[in-house]
Design a protein around this motif. Structure first.
Motif, PDB file in Angstrom:
ATOM      1  N   GLN A 148      -9.760  -0.898 -69.535  1.00  0.00           N
ATOM      2  CA  GLN A 148     -11.200   0.224 -69.349  1.00  0.00           C
ATOM      3  C   GLN A 148     -10.775   1.297 -68.304  1.00  0.00           C
ATOM      4  OE1 GLN A 148     -13.719  -0.356 -71.646  1.00  0.00           O
ATOM      5  NE2 GLN A 148     -12.038  -1.785 -72.481  1.00  0.00           N
ATOM      6  N   CYS A 149     -10.071   1.130 -67.404  1.00  0.00           N
ATOM      7  CA  CYS A 149      -9.724   2.232 -66.364  1.00  0.00           C
ATOM      8  C   CYS A 149      -8.690   2.120 -65.746  1.00  0.00           C
ATOM      9  CB  CYS A 149     -10.959   2.463 -65.451  1.00  0.00           C
ATOM     10  SG  CYS A 149     -10.666   3.746 -64.374  1.00  0.00           S
ATOM     11  N   VAL A 150      -7.629   2.936 -65.531  1.00  0.00           N
ATOM     12  CA  VAL A 150      -6.478   3.015 -64.503  1.00  0.00           C
ATOM     13  C   VAL A 150      -6.513   4.102 -63.788  1.00  0.00           C
ATOM     14  CG1 VAL A 150      -5.130   1.601 -66.345  1.00  0.00           C
ATOM     15  CG2 VAL A 150      -4.765   4.041 -66.414  1.00  0.00           C
ATOM     16  N   ARG A 151      -5.814   4.074 -62.767  1.00  0.00           N
ATOM     17  CA  ARG A 151      -5.447   5.124 -61.690  1.00  0.00           C
ATOM     18  C   ARG A 151      -4.003   5.329 -61.573  1.00  0.00           C
ATOM     19  NH1 ARG A 151      -3.541   5.513 -57.105  1.00  0.00           N
ATOM     20  NH2 ARG A 151      -4.233   7.244 -55.626  1.00  0.00           N
ATOM     21  N   PHE A 152      -3.317   6.335 -61.379  1.00  0.00           N
ATOM     22  CA  PHE A 152      -2.176   6.217 -61.399  1.00  0.00           C
ATOM     23  C   PHE A 152      -1.682   7.892 -60.762  1.00  0.00           C
ATOM     24  CE2 PHE A 152      -2.480   7.006 -65.668  1.00  0.00           C
ATOM     25  CZ  PHE A 152      -1.741   8.164 -65.934  1.00  0.00           C
ATOM     26  N   GLU A 153      -0.549   8.084 -60.086  1.00  0.00           N
ATOM     27  CA  GLU A 153      -0.249   9.287 -59.467  1.00  0.00           C
ATOM     28  C   GLU A 153       1.041   9.680 -60.404  1.00  0.00           C
ATOM     29  OE1 GLU A 153       0.241   9.367 -55.257  1.00  0.00           O
ATOM     30  OE2 GLU A 153      -2.134   8.380 -55.159  1.00  0.00           O
ATOM     31  N   VAL A 154       1.181  10.689 -60.991  1.00  0.00           N
ATOM     32  CA  VAL A 154       2.180  11.517 -61.209  1.00  0.00           C
ATOM     33  C   VAL A 154       2.378  13.076 -60.921  1.00  0.00           C
ATOM     34  CG1 VAL A 154       2.225  10.031 -63.328  1.00  0.00           C
ATOM     35  CG2 VAL A 154       1.065  12.128 -63.519  1.00  0.00           C
ATOM     36  N   ARG A 205       2.814  19.770 -59.983  1.00  0.00           N
ATOM     37  CA  ARG A 205       1.716  19.650 -59.196  1.00  0.00           C
ATOM     38  C   ARG A 205       1.873  18.038 -59.231  1.00  0.00           C
ATOM     39  NH1 ARG A 205       0.564  23.394 -55.433  1.00  0.00           N
ATOM     40  NH2 ARG A 205      -1.457  22.662 -55.302  1.00  0.00           N
ATOM     41  N   ASP A 206       1.492  17.602 -57.841  1.00  0.00           N
ATOM     42  CA  ASP A 206       1.071  15.964 -57.737  1.00  0.00           C
ATOM     43  C   ASP A 206      -0.330  15.733 -58.065  1.00  0.00           C
ATOM     44  OD1 ASP A 206       3.610  14.938 -56.561  1.00  0.00           O
ATOM     45  OD2 ASP A 206       3.314  16.244 -55.036  1.00  0.00           O
ATOM     46  N   VAL A 207      -0.515  14.911 -59.032  1.00  0.00           N
ATOM     47  CA  VAL A 207      -1.845  14.892 -59.600  1.00  0.00           C
ATOM     48  C   VAL A 207      -2.139  13.254 -59.597  1.00  0.00           C
ATOM     49  CG1 VAL A 207      -1.935  16.925 -60.909  1.00  0.00           C
ATOM     50  CG2 VAL A 207      -1.211  14.600 -62.011  1.00  0.00           C
ATOM     51  N   GLU A 208      -3.524  13.187 -59.258  1.00  0.00           N
ATOM     52  CA  GLU A 208      -4.145  11.761 -59.559  1.00  0.00           C
ATOM     53  C   GLU A 208      -4.899  11.534 -60.776  1.00  0.00           C
ATOM     54  OE1 GLU A 208      -6.392   9.013 -56.126  1.00  0.00           O
ATOM     55  OE2 GLU A 208      -7.283  10.801 -56.708  1.00  0.00           O
ATOM     56  N   ILE A 209      -4.720  10.757 -61.631  1.00  0.00           N
ATOM     57  CA  ILE A 209      -5.271  10.669 -62.817  1.00  0.00           C
ATOM     58  C   ILE A 209      -6.089   9.186 -62.869  1.00  0.00           C
ATOM     59  CG2 ILE A 209      -5.019  10.431 -65.267  1.00  0.00           C
ATOM     60  CD1 ILE A 209      -2.516  11.896 -65.100  1.00  0.00           C
ATOM     61  N   PHE A 210      -7.385   9.677 -63.312  1.00  0.00           N
ATOM     62  CA  PHE A 210      -8.426   8.253 -63.492  1.00  0.00           C
ATOM     63  C   PHE A 210      -8.565   8.358 -65.108  1.00  0.00           C
ATOM     64  CE2 PHE A 210      -9.262   9.207 -59.255  1.00  0.00           C
ATOM     65  CZ  PHE A 210      -9.210   7.804 -58.778  1.00  0.00           C
ATOM     66  N   SER A 211      -8.122   7.502 -65.903  1.00  0.00           N
ATOM     67  CA  SER A 211      -8.194   7.328 -67.373  1.00  0.00           C
ATOM     68  C   SER A 211      -8.902   6.140 -67.977  1.00  0.00           C
ATOM     69  CB  SER A 211      -6.776   7.416 -67.859  1.00  0.00           C
ATOM     70  OG  SER A 211      -6.710   7.793 -69.328  1.00  0.00           O
TER      71      SER A 211
END
Length: 667
Positions: A210-216, A226-232
């Motif tokens: 239902q939701c994940v957070r990761f950095e890429v 660019r370093d980004v933080e993603i909530f999907s």
């Protein structure tokens, strides 16, 4: 933000709470504050005050930041929670963040608090809006479209099956640098730094959980990474499951974290270098000084006229001042370097107080001062704590009081402050004098290193101004507190409050084994392992004056060889020697003892000093006589197989007492 913001502060010190309020008001002028310091008050505030953000000290006497964080996660999981602490290492910071803290602020960088609060409130708002958006998506596609289009955060809608970018808002187009239609024609693989399989894996995870957070890292139109933080998170669009992703640019934060890690590594390297330097300086200063003080003590025992006796006494007094100053400097440096640890054991407050006052009885008598002690009848007979640190605190305070007095009395009082509820109580040690007092304008600088109330060149009292600084650091190390009551010309009282455990009842009720003293020996055959010529002479003269036979080894290897050739009663072992160190020599001797026991068929038994009987296969007492006097050195040498420890410069009486522990009072 025009509406008032409720800010809940978990803090036990009023000054720190006011400082926090000041920093928050700088960015949120209309904020309302409530300060709590206990768990019941904290829970009540969560329900009645309804804070928009929680700012908590990490460690306070009745509560702690981690407990507050856990309760906040249970009751108000979406409320931003920021840890504020005086000192925090990387492990504790990681622990806080893993537990759910939104950020952590060091008190010496409190200026970061205002921006951090704004950022936390913004993140909290985005988190809530994200939840609202998900709900709105299920209720109204039109509402979702409105929020999606106009939101300032970078947002993408992605097909997890094809990795195609189905939609992108205007903020995304501005961030990536492509027009919206061109961005919507791309795939995630065009902007993603991860391989295709990893991208699909993240999408499957988002769909399932239902939701994940990761950095890429994401690639922009101009090729910049660019370093980004993603909530999907997934949502249904007709019969198709799509992913709604919110992207935060965290490049600056990652740079700051990298700089923090680099600074931490540099600080750790500097601390290691500082510790090595302190250990070496301690050895290099104490070794020759041991010889100087030793020879002065020997000279004091020879026939001298009155003038010569006065000269020797003056030199010894100056030497003792030097030794005390050296110990204070090294102790303070060890505390600054974080190398000091507490060694908790059962101890008697009365015995500790007695041992301190006995050291100052002669000085007080010489100055015509009264030195009094008072122990509250409610004090327990034994406590659990670091008796050495307690003794060091009292030693500095009593010595300081006597130094600044010409007449009157010093009184040391010990009393309990509160009854134990969880096994821990607070106890107050008060040192009161009728001396010169301290002017009000000097109190603020009293606990700063190398600062004295009278810093003039014409001051009547000597000293480096380290005593109270060391006291404050030691009290903080023990999670205690201290305060001063003073009136110029009337006297000063220093109160030290320490939290100390009560010993377990079963341990207190355990009967101690009886100690049977051995027959004292008239003469001991002692091996002295010491490479410094002056220290060799001093120890030889001291031991021979006590009636013992002495053999000198100039290095560790020579000591081992002599041990194998003769049956010595005892070994005085220096640590830092050429060829083989004292620790290596001790370990070698212990190994050879084990071999001898096996050859003779005798059991391997570690005998207590009181039951020692020197035989070839028995345990020979080895006493460390060393200039290594940093925190943990004593424990390290005892763990290496030594039986006792004397720190240089050594007093003649210390040598006698150490031998008496093993061989009775004939020494």
């Amino acid at each position: 933000m025009s509406h008032p913001i409720n800010v809940l502060i978990v803090e036990d010190l009023l000054t720190d709470a006011l400082l926090v309020q000041h920093e928050v008001r700088g960015v949120l002028p209309e904020s309302s504050f409530q300060v709590v310091e206990t768990e019941p008050d904290f829970l009540a505030a969560l329900e009645s005050f309804r804070p928009a953000v929680i700012l908590s000290d990490y460690s306070i006497p009745q509560f702690d930041g981690m407990t507050a964080l856990r309760l906040a996660r249970e009751h108000v999981p979406d409320t931003p929670f920021i840890i504020i602490t005086g000192s925090i290492n990387e492990e504790r910071a990681v622990e806080c963040m893993k537990a759910g803290a939104w950020d952590y602020i060091l008190k010496d960088r409190i200026m970061r608090l205002g921006p951090a609060v704004l950022a936390a409130l913004e993140r909290g708002r985005e988190r809530r809006e994200k939840s609202w958006t998900t709900e709105a998506l299920r209720q109204s596609e039109e509402l979702f479209r409105n929020l999606f289009e106009k939101h300032a955060a970078v947002k993408l809608v992605v097909d997890p099956d094809s990795t195609a970018i189905v939609d992108a808002n205007q903020a995304a187009a501005e961030f990536y640098g492509w027009p919206r239609e061109q961005l919507k024609a791309k795939h995630v693989t065009d902007i993603h730094s991860l391989p295709l399989e990893q991208i699909k894996s993240k999408m499957r995870q988002a769909t399932a959980e239902q939701c994940v957070r990761f950095e890429v890292r994401h690639k922009l139109a101009d090729g910049t990474l660019r370093d980004v933080e993603i909530f999907s998170s997934p949502f249904q669009s007709g019969e198709k499951t799509l992913l709604h992703s919110i992207i935060h640019d965290i490049t600056d934060r990652k740079k700051a974290e990298a700089a923090l890690v680099a600074a931490k590594e540099q600080a750790e390297a500097a601390n290691i270098a500082k510790s090595e330097f302190l250990a070496n300086m301690s050895h290099e200063l104490r070794t020759p000084f041991n010889g100087i003080m030793g020879m002065l003590q020997i000279l004091r025992t020879t026939p001298l006229n009155r003038d010569q006796t006065g000269y020797v006494d003056a030199a010894l007094q100056a030497s003792e001042r030097f030794t005390g100053l050296l110990s204070d400097i090294l102790a303070l440096s060890s505390l600054d370097a974080g190398r000091s640890a507490l060694h908790v054991a059962e101890f008697s407050p009365a015995d500790t107080l007695k041992s301190v006052t006995e050291m100052f009885t002669l000085r007080a008598r010489e100055k015509g001062l009264a030195l009094e002690t008072a122990i509250d009848p409610a004090m327990p007979q034994t406590l659990l704590g670091d008796a050495t640190r307690v003794r060091q605190i009292l030693f500095n305070l009593v010595g300081n009081a006597l130094k600044f007095m010409e007449q009157g009395a010093v009184q040391v009082r010990v009393s309990p402050l509160s009854a134990a509820v969880t096994g821990v109580s607070r106890y107050m040690f008060s040192i009161a004098d009728t001396g010169i007092g301290i002017p009000d304008d000097k109190l603020a600088t009293l606990f700063k290193p190398f600062v004295q109330a009278d810093g003039s060149l014409t001051r009547a009292h000597e000293g480096a101004g380290l005593g109270l600084v060391l006291v404050k650091r030691l009290v903080e190390l023990m999670n205690g507190s201290c305060c001063i009551e003073t009136e110029a010309g009337r006297g000063t009282t220093v109160h030290v409050i320490l939290p100390l455990d009560l010993p377990r009842q079963e341990a207190a009720d355990t009967a101690r084994e009886a100690v049977h003293p051995v027959e004292p020996k008239e003469q001991l055959d002692i091996l002295v392992a010491e490479d410094d010529k002056l220290n060799q002479m001093f120890l030889t003269l001291v031991l021979e004056s006590l009636g013992h036979q002495v053999t000198v080894a100039a290095n560790g290897q020579e000591a081992v060889d002599l041990y194998m050739a003769r049956n010595f009663d005892c070994i005085l072992m220096d640590i830092q020697m050429p060829v083989m160190t004292g620790v290596e020599a001790t370990q070698c001797i212990r190994e050879k003892e084990g071999v001898r026991r096996k050859e003779e068929g005798s059991p391997s038994v570690d005998l207590q000093p009181s039951s020692f009987s020197p035989q070839p296969s028995k345990h020979i007492p080895i006493i460390a006589v060393t200039a290594h006097n940093q925190p943990g050195d004593r424990e390290r040498f005892l763990a290496a197989g030594m039986d006792d420890y004397l720190a240089k410069p050594v007093d003649v009486r210390e040598v006698r007492v150490a031998l008496e522990c093993f061989f009775g009072h004939a020494t």
